[in-house]
Design an enzyme around this catalytic site. Structure first.
Site, short mmCIF file in Angstrom:
data_model
loop_
_atom_site.label_atom_id
_atom_site.label_comp_id
_atom_site.label_asym_id
_atom_site.label_seq_id
_atom_site.Cartn_x
_atom_site.Cartn_y
_atom_site.Cartn_z
N VAL A 83 0.78 -1.17 0.06
CA VAL A 83 0.04 0.09 -0.08
C VAL A 83 0.83 1.25 -0.01
CG1 VAL A 83 -1.96 -1.06 1.08
CG2 VAL A 83 -0.02 0.02 2.59
N SER A 116 -7.40 3.84 15.11
CA SER A 116 -6.99 3.26 16.47
C SER A 116 -7.48 4.35 17.56
CB SER A 116 -5.71 3.04 16.36
OG SER A 116 -5.09 2.57 17.66
N TYR A 154 3.37 5.78 15.44
CA TYR A 154 2.18 5.06 15.24
C TYR A 154 0.96 6.06 15.52
CZ TYR A 154 -1.54 1.53 15.60
OH TYR A 154 -2.83 0.70 15.75
N ALA A 158 0.82 9.19 15.58
CA ALA A 158 0.67 10.48 14.85
C ALA A 158 -0.18 9.74 13.13
CB ALA A 158 2.07 10.72 14.17
N SER A 159 0.23 8.72 12.93
CA SER A 159 -0.29 8.00 11.65
C SER A 159 -1.90 7.82 11.89
CB SER A 159 0.57 6.88 11.15
OG SER A 159 0.34 6.00 12.07
N LYS A 160 -2.10 7.34 12.97
CA LYS A 160 -3.46 6.88 13.38
C LYS A 160 -4.16 8.29 13.66
CE LYS A 160 -3.24 2.66 12.82
NZ LYS A 160 -4.08 2.05 11.69
N ILE A 162 -6.84 -4.95 20.81
CA ILE A 162 -7.37 -6.09 19.98
C ILE A 162 -6.12 -7.46 19.89
CG2 ILE A 162 -8.39 -7.16 17.77
CD1 ILE A 162 -10.03 -4.85 19.28
#
Length: 250
Positions: free
Chosen positions: A64, A142, A155, A157-159, A188
């Site tokens: 991706v 998230s 992570y 920052a990306s979410k 999860i």
């Protein structure tokens, strides 16, 4: 149920964990499913399982973070089935790393997959949805996109970016009959989480942070995706659904 019997679903990160559960949920409910993964071995295994279970699938090998590979995967899906009705924009990576230790290359890698890859996929699929008159997109964010957590700056920052990308897409695409929402899972249990966290950590996390007293499963998240893609959510766009066992209620 066969809510999606006339639909085509395009699912990234679909060869394991939550993505696989999402693909199974749509397939069980009758959708034709394009399964996108960057792992040949995992893709082959899921393909064989789904064929054995009688599902109509199209396995697609793609990274991706490479927009040209995503464009090709979209083209192959449309060539096979003529349209894409549902995008489950799920592919992502995660690992722990203290803020002061994050290297430039690790920062870029996280955002290349989790945010850039989300944009590339959403944009290319949206262009097809505009041509066909509409569709629905569910982006995977998230709880880390809503609140912070130590050792996950890249992570998080990306979410967080995905949440605002989702809202902006909803504003721009609503007039094109495209609904866009995000799902924000909490803890999860997946192969990715198991590679990061010890059993002791998970027990303490449940005890201190999750009111329902258990971690979530990939099937829990897949149910939220199925709801948002269904006609029951026909007037829902630009929002996030949190699937966290009550964690953010603290």
């Amino acid at each position: 149920m066969a809510r999606f019997s006339s639909k085509v679903a395009f699912i990234t990160g679909a060869s394991r964990g939550i993505g696989k559960a999402i693909a199974e949920r749509f397939a069980v409910e009758g959708a034709k499913v394009a399964i996108v993964s960057n792992s040949v071995e995992e893709l082959n295994a899921v393909e064989q399982q789904f064929i054995n279970e009688g599902y109509e699938i199209l396995p697609l090998l793609a990274d991706v973070s490479d927009s040209s590979q995503i464009e090709r995967a979209v083209e192959l899906t449309v060539s096979q089935w003529g349209r894409i009705d549902i995008l489950a924009n799920n592919a992502g990576i995660a690992w722990e790393e203290e803020f002061l230790d994050i290297t430039d290359s690790n920062w870029r890698k996280m955002l290349d997959v989790n945010l850039n890859g989300m944009f590339y996929t959403a944009q290319r699929v949206s262009r097809q949805m505009v041509k066909q008159g509409g569709g629905t997109i569910i982006n995977m964010s998230s709880t880390n996109g809503i609140v912070g957590e130590k050792n996950y700056a890249h992570y998080n920052a990306s979410k967080g970016g995905i949440v605002l990308l989702t809202k902006t897409m909803a504003l721009e695409l609503g007039a094109r009959n495209i609904r866009v929402n995000a799902v924000c899972p909490g803890y999860i249990q997946t192969p990715m989480s198991e590679a990061i966290d010890s059993a002791e950590f998970i027990e303490e996390y449940i005890r201190n942070k999750i009111p329902l007293g258990k971690v979530g499963t990939p099937a829990d998240v897949a149910g939220a995706f199925a709801f948002l893609a269904s006609d029951d959510a026909a007037f829902i766009t630009g929002t996030t659904i949190v699937v966290d066992g009550g964690q953010l209620a603290f």
